[in-house]
Design an enzyme around this catalytic site. Sequence first.
Site, PDB file in Angstrom:
ATOM      1  N   HIS A 356       0.875  -1.171   0.000  1.00  0.00           N
ATOM      2  CA  HIS A 356       0.000   0.000   0.000  1.00  0.00           C
ATOM      3  C   HIS A 356       0.912   1.220   0.000  1.00  0.00           C
ATOM      4  O   HIS A 356       1.672   1.442   0.947  1.00  0.00           O
ATOM      5  CB  HIS A 356      -0.916  -0.001   1.222  1.00  0.00           C
ATOM      6  CG  HIS A 356      -1.898  -1.125   1.217  1.00  0.00           C
ATOM      7  ND1 HIS A 356      -2.311  -1.761   2.374  1.00  0.00           N
ATOM      8  CD2 HIS A 356      -2.543  -1.751   0.200  1.00  0.00           C
ATOM      9  CE1 HIS A 356      -3.179  -2.714   2.064  1.00  0.00           C
ATOM     10  NE2 HIS A 356      -3.328  -2.723   0.747  1.00  0.00           N
ATOM     11  N   GLU A 359       1.534   3.617   2.994  1.00  0.00           N
ATOM     12  CA  GLU A 359       2.071   3.069   4.251  1.00  0.00           C
ATOM     13  C   GLU A 359       3.590   3.050   4.120  1.00  0.00           C
ATOM     14  O   GLU A 359       4.205   2.058   3.757  1.00  0.00           O
ATOM     15  CB  GLU A 359       1.473   1.692   4.506  1.00  0.00           C
ATOM     16  CG  GLU A 359      -0.043   1.778   4.714  1.00  0.00           C
ATOM     17  CD  GLU A 359      -0.751   0.435   4.733  1.00  0.00           C
ATOM     18  OE1 GLU A 359      -0.069  -0.601   4.821  1.00  0.00           O
ATOM     19  OE2 GLU A 359      -1.997   0.421   4.641  1.00  0.00           O
ATOM     20  N   HIS A 494       3.329  -3.401   6.655  1.00  0.00           N
ATOM     21  CA  HIS A 494       2.226  -2.467   6.446  1.00  0.00           C
ATOM     22  C   HIS A 494       2.270  -1.383   7.519  1.00  0.00           C
ATOM     23  O   HIS A 494       3.216  -1.294   8.303  1.00  0.00           O
ATOM     24  CB  HIS A 494       0.889  -3.202   6.496  1.00  0.00           C
ATOM     25  CG  HIS A 494       0.598  -4.024   5.285  1.00  0.00           C
ATOM     26  ND1 HIS A 494      -0.451  -3.760   4.432  1.00  0.00           N
ATOM     27  CD2 HIS A 494       1.218  -5.114   4.766  1.00  0.00           C
ATOM     28  CE1 HIS A 494      -0.472  -4.648   3.445  1.00  0.00           C
ATOM     29  NE2 HIS A 494       0.532  -5.483   3.638  1.00  0.00           N
ATOM     30  N   GLU A 587       2.018  -4.890  10.994  1.00  0.00           N
ATOM     31  CA  GLU A 587       1.515  -3.519  11.038  1.00  0.00           C
ATOM     32  C   GLU A 587       2.435  -2.744  11.976  1.00  0.00           C
ATOM     33  O   GLU A 587       2.456  -2.981  13.178  1.00  0.00           O
ATOM     34  CB  GLU A 587       0.068  -3.489  11.533  1.00  0.00           C
ATOM     35  CG  GLU A 587      -0.913  -4.280  10.677  1.00  0.00           C
ATOM     36  CD  GLU A 587      -1.306  -3.547   9.398  1.00  0.00           C
ATOM     37  OE1 GLU A 587      -0.955  -2.348   9.264  1.00  0.00           O
ATOM     38  OE2 GLU A 587      -1.962  -4.164   8.540  1.00  0.00           O
TER      39      GLU A 587
END
Length: 730
Positions: A356, A359, A494, A587
């Site tokens: 993404h 990110e 991410h 994350e």
Amino acid sequence: MWGLLLALATFAPAVDVGLGAPSTSVLGLASPATTKAPVPTPRSSPAQPSAGKENGTSEQHVRIRVIKKKKVIMKKRKKLTRPRPPVTARPSVTTSPAGTLELPEKQEPDCPPLGLESLRVSDNQLDASSSQSFGLGPHRGRLNIQSGLEDGDLFDGAWCAEQQDAEPWLQVDARHPTRFSGIITQGRNSIWRYDWVTSYKVQFSNDSRTWWGSKNRSSGMDAIFPANSDPETPVLNLLPEPQVARFIRLLPQTWLQGGASCLRAEILACPVSDPNGLFPEVPMLGSSDSLDFRHHDYKAMRKLMKEVNEQCPNITRIYSIGKSHQGLKLYVMEMSDQPGEHELGEPEVRYVAGMHGNEALGRELLLLLMQFLCREFLRGDPRVTRLLTETRIHLLPSMNPDGYETAFRRGSELVGWAEGRWNHQGIDLNHNFADLNTPLWEAEDEGLVPDTVPNHHLPLPTYYTLPNATVAPETWAVIKWMQRIPFVLSANLHGGELVVSYPFDMTRTPWAARELTPTPDEAVFRWLSTVYAGTNRAMQDPDRRPCHSQDFSLYGSIINGADWHTVPGSMNDFSYLHTNCFEVTVELSCDKFPHENELPQEWENNKDALLTYLEQVRMGIAGVVRDKDTELGIADAVISVDGINHDVTTAWGGDYWRLLTPGDYMVTASAEGYHTVTRSCRVTFEEGPVPCNFRLTKTPKQRLRELLAAGAKVPPDLRRRLERLRGQKN
């Protein structure tokens, strides 16, 4: 949604309002004295001012046009759309008594964010005049904070003042004398409501009792700043004059008609010196490593990778696995003592970032990691040296360079939550891999696995390979990369949360939004996830608060992906079912695109975790499957472990790696044309991998095929054995 839409024909971006002036609507529009008139207002062009004098002050008159609209019923779920480009609002433009325009000098946002979004500002530093509920309290007034699924729970998507609060305010205590230079605001994040502030004032204080306002540079009047026209687009306002204070307040003046006074914010602020030592020392964000701590666009990233390659030519190699939709190359940095070749028995690992594009932290961490590994290898660091001599590491810092370039142009604080997430075609790459879960589960339900349908290396579905299939070029590049190199371990970096999620990412029950869906290797994936989470400083901080709406620290900062939210077509699931590779999603931070002054601390938060995770490729068993007669390695031999319904295969040299947690296992090696062999292998807590080699004997049929193919005569012993087998069959 609204029965009447009031649109300003012209307006000024900010209006001087004298102290004690009556309440105003958007950007200084006169309103009744009883209430403020919350009106949704487009910000299109400057006003044509008309100057009038009343009690010695100038007054703005703005014509409005009332347009009747058909009533729009609010849907329960709003369609996910890309946010509009962020808007930078200038400081107030005022008129002198003579009616001439005076434009303020241009200011640059020279100060970094105070830390509302990144959580450096704690909950007890935020206060408000009132709140509709705890879930809409001041601690929720953070830029880009995301709400839970239900309004009215403990995790709503903004600070919202009570409806009857006539003078709402949101206050931030910087705890130290601070130079405030700007404010960024958003509306409320919600799938059920639309709420945002359309204008606000700013005040400052050193003791939270005596306050002064941000003044317009020309007239000395309180400035009113234009705010938002939708819930998600960040809007930046620079102060006409930076102010040094400890406290800052945002005072909403107008908000969306029919909505509430709700906002999310970030404050731009620089620390100032405290020569008398009256306040506690400000904790510094830093790292002892001398690395390039800044955000790198495509050209800068390519330049940095080249510099690392030139500094460490013997252990690095740069290669491209393909191109993005806009033609940007997907560069990979390979790091090993023998770059460019697969060494027998040496496992291959990878890190992938930037799937993404918005990110951005993962991208910078991988650029920092390659610098660090190069420097420490030259210094002779034993940990790094062993890692590079026993492992072949591949770092892909930007899988979606097109999306990143979009986000980079917006800037770290103005990119919002979603812009740049998708590739240039509008494809979410983490939903773009082939769904192999569904055919596997259907075959399992019919009892076809593993005898008829394999439990590993599932082929690509026919529909996925058709010319009109919606598969991004970035996705195809990564798939071919996976097929070309025998990866054993991977992590997909991410941002936007602090948690490690592991497969399966897709729920087994069709259409279920979330459901615990473990793989046969649940124990291994939980181990891998816990290793990263357990060595990540931010995830292990006992005082940290949840990023958005879930407190993952209650579960050790790990979660099964499908039990969080279902993701069909994820790279993690595809990697597990199409290749030998075990992959998790990390994350990294609540802030998807942290300011570059926070990169040193983020590096320190993740440095040990990145290294320790790579070392887990040694966990389990490894070996070579060879032909007993020729001692040559057997490619594509299947390695099965009793009790685990997922197999792996050997690479082209016959070597394999099977990640396992400590314990005793019965392991079977099989290959076409060979007799199977089973042996016991013990995995201990000592650093491995544990050697578990196999030598397979060809079956008589296979020996015959090879002889006939070579045109050789069949040996007498083999001929007699074949005749006996035929006799038994007859």
